[in-house]
Scaffold this motif. Sequence first.
Motif, PDB file in Angstrom:
ATOM      1  N   ILE A   1      -3.989  12.381  -3.992  1.00 19.64           N
ATOM      2  CA  ILE A   1      -3.137  11.742  -5.013  1.00 19.64           C
ATOM      3  C   ILE A   1      -2.655  10.381  -4.513  1.00 19.64           C
ATOM      4  O   ILE A   1      -2.725   9.383  -5.216  1.00 19.64           O
ATOM      5  N   LEU A   2      -2.205  10.365  -3.268  1.00 21.01           N
ATOM      6  CA  LEU A   2      -1.670   9.119  -2.707  1.00 21.01           C
ATOM      7  C   LEU A   2      -2.712   8.009  -2.702  1.00 21.01           C
ATOM      8  O   LEU A   2      -2.399   6.855  -2.923  1.00 21.01           O
ATOM      9  N   LEU A   3      -3.963   8.384  -2.439  1.00 18.57           N
ATOM     10  CA  LEU A   3      -5.008   7.368  -2.350  1.00 18.57           C
ATOM     11  C   LEU A   3      -5.738   7.180  -3.668  1.00 18.57           C
ATOM     12  O   LEU A   3      -6.695   6.408  -3.754  1.00 18.57           O
TER      13      LEU A   3
ATOM     14  N   LEU B   1       8.221   9.493   1.288  1.00 23.10           N
ATOM     15  CA  LEU B   1       7.527  10.513   0.504  1.00 23.10           C
ATOM     16  C   LEU B   1       8.241  11.860   0.600  1.00 23.10           C
ATOM     17  O   LEU B   1       8.338  12.593  -0.388  1.00 23.10           O
TER      18      LEU B   1
ATOM     19  N   GLN C   1       0.962   4.095  -3.004  1.00 23.67           N
ATOM     20  CA  GLN C   1       0.686   5.514  -2.783  1.00 23.67           C
ATOM     21  C   GLN C   1       1.781   6.371  -3.408  1.00 23.67           C
ATOM     22  O   GLN C   1       1.508   7.364  -4.081  1.00 23.67           O
ATOM     23  N   ARG C   2       3.013   5.971  -3.212  1.00 23.33           N
ATOM     24  CA  ARG C   2       4.116   6.753  -3.768  1.00 23.33           C
ATOM     25  C   ARG C   2       4.095   6.694  -5.294  1.00 23.33           C
ATOM     26  O   ARG C   2       4.421   7.660  -5.976  1.00 23.33           O
TER      27      ARG C   2
ATOM     28  N   ASP D   1      19.493   6.272   6.240  1.00 23.07           N
ATOM     29  CA  ASP D   1      19.422   5.376   5.098  1.00 23.07           C
ATOM     30  C   ASP D   1      20.819   4.838   4.813  1.00 23.07           C
ATOM     31  O   ASP D   1      21.707   5.573   4.411  1.00 23.07           O
TER      32      ASP D   1
ATOM     33  N   ARG E   1       1.503   6.449  -7.225  1.00 22.31           N
ATOM     34  CA  ARG E   1       0.492   7.392  -7.701  1.00 22.31           C
ATOM     35  C   ARG E   1       1.023   8.819  -7.616  1.00 22.31           C
ATOM     36  O   ARG E   1       0.797   9.639  -8.495  1.00 22.31           O
ATOM     37  N   TYR E   2       1.726   9.084  -6.543  1.00 21.07           N
ATOM     38  CA  TYR E   2       2.258  10.431  -6.340  1.00 21.07           C
ATOM     39  C   TYR E   2       3.253  10.801  -7.437  1.00 21.07           C
ATOM     40  O   TYR E   2       3.203  11.890  -8.002  1.00 21.07           O
TER      41      TYR E   2
ATOM     42  N   GLU F   1       0.832  -1.207   0.000  1.00 21.73           N
ATOM     43  CA  GLU F   1       0.000   0.000   0.000  1.00 21.73           C
ATOM     44  C   GLU F   1       0.870   1.262   0.000  1.00 21.73           C
ATOM     45  O   GLU F   1       0.601   2.218  -0.725  1.00 21.73           O
TER      46      GLU F   1
ATOM     47  N   ARG G   1      21.420   2.192   2.829  1.00 24.87           N
ATOM     48  CA  ARG G   1      21.470   1.376   1.614  1.00 24.87           C
ATOM     49  C   ARG G   1      22.507   1.930   0.649  1.00 24.87           C
ATOM     50  O   ARG G   1      22.707   3.133   0.576  1.00 24.87           O
TER      51      ARG G   1
ATOM     52  N   TYR H   1      -3.804   6.626   7.154  1.00 20.69           N
ATOM     53  CA  TYR H   1      -2.754   7.591   6.792  1.00 20.69           C
ATOM     54  C   TYR H   1      -2.657   8.722   7.811  1.00 20.69           C
ATOM     55  O   TYR H   1      -1.593   9.023   8.328  1.00 20.69           O
TER      56      TYR H   1
ATOM     57  N   GLU I   1       2.100  16.481 -14.132  1.00 22.31           N
ATOM     58  CA  GLU I   1       2.090  17.934 -13.935  1.00 22.31           C
ATOM     59  C   GLU I   1       3.279  18.609 -14.592  1.00 22.31           C
ATOM     60  O   GLU I   1       3.166  19.722 -15.098  1.00 22.31           O
TER      61      GLU I   1
ATOM     62  N   HIS J   1       1.525  11.321 -10.809  1.00 22.55           N
ATOM     63  CA  HIS J   1       0.834  12.607 -10.818  1.00 22.55           C
ATOM     64  C   HIS J   1       1.828  13.748 -11.033  1.00 22.55           C
ATOM     65  O   HIS J   1       1.580  14.667 -11.806  1.00 22.55           O
TER      66      HIS J   1
ATOM     67  N   ALA K   1      11.349   3.384  -3.700  1.00 23.95           N
ATOM     68  CA  ALA K   1      11.584   2.764  -2.399  1.00 23.95           C
ATOM     69  C   ALA K   1      12.232   3.802  -1.486  1.00 23.95           C
ATOM     70  O   ALA K   1      13.312   3.595  -0.933  1.00 23.95           O
ATOM     71  N   TYR K   2      11.580   4.943  -1.391  1.00 20.79           N
ATOM     72  CA  TYR K   2      12.058   6.060  -0.574  1.00 20.79           C
ATOM     73  C   TYR K   2      10.871   6.712   0.108  1.00 20.79           C
ATOM     74  O   TYR K   2       9.746   6.613  -0.386  1.00 20.79           O
TER      75      TYR K   2
ATOM     76  N   LYS L   1       9.499  13.915  -2.579  1.00 15.43           N
ATOM     77  CA  LYS L   1       9.021  15.268  -2.851  1.00 15.43           C
ATOM     78  C   LYS L   1      10.174  16.207  -3.198  1.00 15.43           C
ATOM     79  O   LYS L   1      10.084  16.983  -4.149  1.00 15.43           O
TER      80      LYS L   1
END
Lengths: 394, 160
Positions: free
Chosen positions: B22-24, A368, A295-296, B153, A298-299, A291, B155, B8, A306, A302, A365-366, A372
């Motif tokens: 957007i996320l959903l 949000l 979400q990411r 992080d 879709r972000y 999930e 990685r 969320y 834009e 989008h 894999a980061y 951004k």
Amino acid sequence: MRNPLADVIVNVKPSGIRKFFDLVSEMKDAISLGVGEPDFDTPWHIRDEGIYSLEKGRTFYTSNAGLKELKEEIAAYLKRRIHVEYDPAKEILVTVGGSEGIDIAMRAMLNPGDEVLIPQPSYVSYEPCALLAGGTPVIIELKEENEFRLTAQELLSSITEKTKLLVLPFPNNPTGAIMEKEDLEAIAKVIIEKDIFVLSDEIYSELSYKGEHVSITSFPGMQQRTILINGFSKAYAMTGWRLGYTCGPKEIIEQMFKIHQFAIMCAPTTSQYAAVEALKKGDEDVARMREAYDQRRRYLMHAFKEMGLQCFEPYGAFYVFPCIKEFGMTSEAFASRFLEEEKVAVVPGTAFGDCGEGFLRISYAYSLENLKIALERLKNFIERLRKEQKTEHS
Amino acid sequence: MREKILTYIERNSRVDLKDLAILLGTDEATVANEIADMEKEGIICGYHTLIDWDKTSSEKVTALIEVKVTPQRGLGFDKIAERIYNYPEVDCVYLISGGFDFMVMIEGKTMRDVAQFVSDKLSPQESVLSTATHFILKKYKDHGSVMVHQQKDERMLITP
């Protein structure tokens, strides 16, 4: 002194974008969108089982093919998720990551001169593994207009009398492409008609965002001609545990078993105990991470829309593969400039085959927050490129 | 959709509604309406900020108080709970199964503040049989957020 090296490995060309990666590693303050592994830690209950197994002193080899309990859990998992039944005793082999499975499957199946069909862009190890196994890699260049899916037509036109094996890498790294039921149906028909075999690398199977993942093994007649590769790295965020598995007809697994037995002995014991827990109680973790990735995804899509950056909508793995052809530069030139000017690392599409030219692999894999910032910088960068193009033309 | 929104914003109530949409994979109006409805229905009861006061210069102590009571005829536990939660210094009141009845969380400036509240206000209540006060010494994790360290992080960029 005599030449100490084997021609077969010397002739394998090193990854073409080493230079670029060296550049990235020198830049300490860069934001990276280049990593190909989950940003989540392995869920705690799974780590805890690994720790517990160490506390109990389970520090010995397991049987070569893997813990019986783990193989049984894998069989149960596959039945539950892709509705295919494997015999844990004869048709499942626990490997050191999915990567080992790819290697030993090719070594067990290829004779000199056998052609291996490799759709690209795709993960970098299929081609060298085929070469090392004595096979002849034949590249199928996937097209963006097909959303980087493999079509039956493309497959048919690449098959010769020497074709033995097709690598089917979906959900795909680096494009994020998936193959849906109808796509696979058409492929399965060709495979059976032409009597070839499939190496289906389904390591990203749990990261599918358009309905349930469909496995080629679930089509009639396909299970007996497919080696299925999967593992724990992506689904359970367990990359460092180095644990995967491969399933297939017992005649092939038997031969793969020999290579595994002599070269590897067995997969890491601690990881195997942790993996049992993952399969028994990890479904919710997988759903939670899926999930978050979705979400990411879709972000990102989008944000690309834009800023007017062309990108087909990918439904798998954790990558997007935008097209940068409008800027008239190579992928590597784009990625290098983007890194130098905006301090964001992305991977040039050419890392995954020549037909990746004109594309970038961006990993989501980061967090949000990270994405951004990177997107804001990408927007600035392409606006600058567009302005430059305008002044050049006027 | 409601569950996804709640999941969320339970962790990040400051998310921009446009971003959340957007996320959903939906539109901003839908998210805004759902949230407004859930506020009205009392599903969303408030928006709070998780603060690690230890990292500031303010002095604060938090205590968990176990409270045993005798439920009153015709009033049950609810009436007693109300008498307790009406004090503004009380943060949480839970009815608990097991060895005692209420778990009360209270925040004060000093231990003395808390002690005074227990001795002056809580214990003298008619239905309160006994109390046991536990002071919180260190918060490791609160509302799902680990407070003691931040992760980096680690990685590496390896051959893809």
